[in-house]
Design a protein around this motif. Structure first.
Motif, short mmCIF file in Angstrom:
data_model
loop_
_atom_site.label_atom_id
_atom_site.label_comp_id
_atom_site.label_asym_id
_atom_site.label_seq_id
_atom_site.Cartn_x
_atom_site.Cartn_y
_atom_site.Cartn_z
N TYR A 59 15.16 -4.87 18.73
CA TYR A 59 14.48 -6.02 17.72
C TYR A 59 15.00 -4.98 16.51
CZ TYR A 59 11.89 -7.69 21.58
OH TYR A 59 11.77 -8.79 22.70
N ALA A 60 15.63 -5.79 15.54
CA ALA A 60 16.05 -5.12 14.30
C ALA A 60 14.99 -5.34 13.32
CB ALA A 60 17.45 -5.65 13.78
N PHE A 61 14.87 -4.20 12.50
CA PHE A 61 13.85 -4.27 11.31
C PHE A 61 14.43 -4.88 10.06
CE2 PHE A 61 11.91 0.26 12.71
CZ PHE A 61 11.43 -0.30 13.72
N GLY A 62 13.40 -5.84 9.27
CA GLY A 62 13.76 -6.35 8.28
C GLY A 62 14.11 -5.31 7.11
N LYS A 63 13.64 -4.18 7.13
CA LYS A 63 14.00 -3.18 6.17
C LYS A 63 14.00 -1.79 7.07
CE LYS A 63 12.55 -1.13 1.80
NZ LYS A 63 11.24 -1.15 0.57
N ALA A 64 14.93 -0.90 6.74
CA ALA A 64 14.83 0.20 7.56
C ALA A 64 13.68 1.44 7.18
CB ALA A 64 16.27 1.19 7.15
N VAL A 65 13.29 2.18 8.05
CA VAL A 65 12.40 3.16 7.79
C VAL A 65 12.97 4.47 7.82
CG1 VAL A 65 10.11 4.11 8.61
CG2 VAL A 65 10.49 1.62 8.89
N TYR A 66 12.76 5.17 6.66
CA TYR A 66 13.37 6.49 6.66
C TYR A 66 12.21 7.38 7.25
CZ TYR A 66 15.36 10.52 4.22
OH TYR A 66 15.92 11.64 4.03
N VAL A 67 12.96 8.17 8.11
CA VAL A 67 12.12 9.32 9.18
C VAL A 67 12.52 10.74 8.86
CG1 VAL A 67 11.26 7.75 10.45
CG2 VAL A 67 13.31 8.77 10.98
N THR A 68 11.84 11.70 8.75
CA THR A 68 12.34 13.07 8.62
C THR A 68 11.93 14.03 9.73
OG1 THR A 68 10.38 13.55 7.35
CG2 THR A 68 12.33 12.94 6.21
N LYS A 69 10.89 13.82 10.44
CA LYS A 69 10.47 14.57 11.51
C LYS A 69 9.74 13.80 12.71
CE LYS A 69 10.26 18.69 13.64
NZ LYS A 69 11.49 19.20 14.40
N TYR A 70 8.60 13.85 12.74
CA TYR A 70 7.83 13.07 13.85
C TYR A 70 7.26 11.56 13.22
CZ TYR A 70 7.64 17.42 16.62
OH TYR A 70 7.84 18.52 17.37
N TYR A 71 7.20 10.80 14.01
CA TYR A 71 6.96 9.33 13.65
C TYR A 71 6.44 8.78 15.11
CZ TYR A 71 11.62 8.10 15.34
OH TYR A 71 12.66 7.80 16.01
N TRP A 72 5.87 7.78 14.87
CA TRP A 72 5.36 6.83 15.84
C TRP A 72 5.79 5.53 15.95
CZ3 TRP A 72 1.63 8.87 19.56
CH2 TRP A 72 1.46 10.21 19.38
N ILE A 73 6.17 4.87 17.05
CA ILE A 73 6.64 3.67 17.10
C ILE A 73 6.08 2.63 18.21
CG2 ILE A 73 8.69 4.25 18.42
CD1 ILE A 73 10.28 2.23 16.63
#
Length: 647
Positions: free
Chosen positions: A485-499
């Motif tokens: 599932y592609a995002f409509g807009k990219a999410v910039y991440v630098t370390k930890y994140y939750w999806i």
């Protein structure tokens, strides 16, 4: 909050007047009932904790292929000794047809806990096509594993025994006390089956050995034996997405031979019992361009090899380990790990220091084959002395091994509830898409449930502020494989994140859950407040990273790529064990519109599957010239490319 002009059905002192007229014990019971009712109301509003359930359909049976073992026609009768340790699980999920006549069981190494050798036969509630048996009886016979006819009419044959090891549940579902595993013998004279042994269902325990004498009445040409399991399926028509596989039994090291005794329980065999695992700690795969940043913190400092001495004597065993850069055909032999004595009946796990084995000239991706094997004396069985692992480096992160043992999700009241899985990036990157694996359900029940993809910031080890929520509501479409599932807009991440996702309807989504790898601390759910999930395993969700130009900018009603303007790439060419098919203008979000076919030089179809972008295993293809076709399902237009397989 209730407004001041709200009208009560009773005056405000109604509760007090009632309670004062009751005894203290009765008042306590009354108050307890009020608390329980309030708790029930709270659950009905905020849902419940996610659960794991058995599979409704196993992916190993999806587009199930015939055994890739090199074998001829099924024999009329086989001779003693009859031995099968199911160590060929990596070549076929079906039983060896040189020994067995049916194909109901699942040959694997995903479900057993510390088997006697690397591979077992699993009996469960799935039929030969991998679907749950459609039987409404409380208990019924399900799978069978039936031997070929065996010649026991040899002159002088005596003291014939059948031995095997068994384990209930493993990493699957435990058989209930009313379920059972059964062994039956068939007389060549009477042509009738007779139950010789059985055991009731229970929870997981170490593999136990059973030794059964074959009486004189069976010593004729054409003798057969079989394993049968009795299963019971939970019927839950109110939530069909939960109905699934159950009652797992695992059988290992089946041996039938003469000149044995009731004390003949040992086997002259030192066997691998566990696969080689990923050398990237916590991950099965990470993006290739991030490996250089992950080596210092995530590369395992040691490689592990686990093997068991099944004999009643000590053995001296040598250990070896190799890595192969599959795309470039380069193999590196790590220094021999030396030898060590292993005591009778013991399990030994070697942990050997290694340096970074992942050196390659590949640019955007890489594939390494990791091989661990042991060296034993000439009398030892050799078929179970080697284990493999394929370490992929592409554009995504994966903690799961690609095969679910159970399904995961909310059973009821899921509307508005969320699931989040914690990941990290080893360098600043763009989160562009997510891959989810949905398990098949009866009558595609989960296809009517809806969800939105979501991303959250990390808040000291728990989900924080939401930074992305897809505009599109999705539903599980194709099941039994990963869907991107592609995002409509990219999410910039630098370390930890939750999806993860937020459900917009109730119902059990049945997302794949891998029980072989435990990632419990990184999985949380929200039914009103974030809580850590208590289930042991790994959710089959994979974040996809990369450059924005590689992905569509919107997922709303995507149009197919213009087939006439595309270029098909197949590489490496020549290929050895794996190949990859790519269409340069193919957006990831519409990859499911395509299928891949591979034809031999004679025109015979050798491979057909939906296009995923993953590597295709051609290790069992004979060397020669092949034709690869990428077919667009809607237009029917096909692109072709020749590829050579050479070793």
């Amino acid at each position: 909050m209730i407004s001041s002009n709200h009208r009560f059905l009773h005056p405000p002192n109604f509760r007090c007047s009632i309670l004062t007229s009751l005894s203290s014990q009765t008042r306590f019971v009354f108050q307890l009932l009020v608390v329980l009712i309030l708790l029930a109301c709270n659950l009905s509003i905020f849902g419940q904790a996610p659960v794991v359930v058995p599979l409704n359909h196993h992916p190993a049976w999806h587009d199930r292929k015939p055994s890739m073992l090199k074998q001829g026609a099924q024999p009329d009768t086989v001779s003693l000794p009859f031995i099968d340790d199911f160590s060929y699980y990596s070549q076929s999920s079906q039983p060896d047809r040189q020994l067995w006549v049916d194909r109901y069981v699942y040959i694997n190494n995903d479900y057993p806990v510390q088997p006697r050798s690397n591979g077992v036969a699993t009996l469960d509630a799935l039929d030969a096509d991998g679907n749950v048996y459609q039987n409404t009886a409380s208990t019924f016979p399900a799978d069978t594993l039936t031997s070929c006819p065996i010649d026991l009419g040899v002159s002088g044959l005596d003291n014939v025994y059948l031995s095997f090891f068994y384990q209930p549940q493993g990493y699957g579902d435990n058989p209930e006390p009313g379920d059972s595993l059964i062994v039956q013998f068939k007389s060549p004279v009477t042509k009738k089956w007779r139950t010789i042994w059985n055991t009731p269902g229970t929870t997981v325990h170490p593999f136990k050995q059973v030794l059964l004498p074959v009486e004189y009445e069976y010593l004729h040409k054409g003798f057969q034996f079989r394993f049968v399991n009795l299963v019971s399926l939970e019927q839950d028509p109110s939530n069909p997405g939960r109905k699934g596989n159950a009652d797992h039994w695992h059988v290992d090291y089946v041996r039938l031979d003469g000149n044995r005794s009731e004390n003949d329980t040992a086997m002259l065999d030192v066997a691998m019992i566990a696969p080689v695992k990923s050398l990237i700690r916590g991950y099965q795969s990470i993006p290739w361009n991030q490996l250089q940043f992950a080596v210092t913190t995530r590369l395992e400092p040691t490689v592990k090899m686990t093997y068991r001495n099944n004999d009643n004597l000590d053995h001296f065993v040598y250990r070896y380990f190799t890595t192969t850069d599959v795309y470039n055909g380069i193999t590196n032999d790590l220094a021999p790990f030396g030898g060590e004595n292993i005591e009778a009946g013991k399990i030994l796990t070697l942990q050997q220091d290694i340096i970074n084995p992942f050196e390659s000239v590949s640019v955007d991706s890489a594939l390494f084959e990791l091989n661990g094997y042991i060296g034993t004396d000439q009398y030892d069985r050799k078929v179970n002395d080697t284990v493999h692992f394929y370490q992929f480096f592409k554009n995504y992160f994966a903690r799961d091994d690609g095969t679910p043992e159970t399904g995961y999700g909310y059973s009821y009241n899921a509307n508005g509830c969320a699931i989040a899985c914690r990941y990290e990036t080893f360098m600043p990157d763009s989160l562009q898409a997510v891959k989810l694996y949905f398990c098949p359900t009866d009558n595609r029940a989960s296809s009517r449930y809806r969800f939105r993809i979501a991303v959250w910031r990390d808040d000291n080890g728990r989900p924080g502020d939401q930074v992305y929520l897809s505009m599109t509501e999705y539903s599980p479409g194709e099941t039994g494989r990963f869907i991107q599932y592609a995002f409509g807009k990219a999410v910039y991440v630098t370390k930890y994140y939750w999806i993860g996702w937020v459900q917009t309807t109730s119902g059990f989504l049945n997302v794949g859950f891998d029980r072989n790898y435990n990632d419990k601390g990184n999985l949380w759910y929200n039914t009103g407040a974030w809580q850590q999930d208590i289930n042991d395993g790994t959710l089959m969700i994979r974040p996809v990273m990369g450059k924005k130009k590689d992905f569509p900018t919107s997922t709303d009603d995507p149009l197919p790529a213009t087939v006439a303007d595309t270029r098909l790439k197949v590489y490496p060419n020549p290929a050895s064990h794996h190949m990859r098919v790519e269409l340069e203008t193919l957006d990831a979000v519409i990859s499911s519109d395509y299928s891949v076919e591979i034809y031999g030089a004679t025109g015979r179809l050798r491979y057909r599957a939906s296009y995923t972008g993953d590597d295709i295993d051609v290790s069992r293809f004979e060397p020669g010239l092949y034709l690869v076709r990428l077919i667009h399902g809607k237009s029917g237009v096909a692109l072709t490319q020749k590829v050579m397989i050479s070793r």
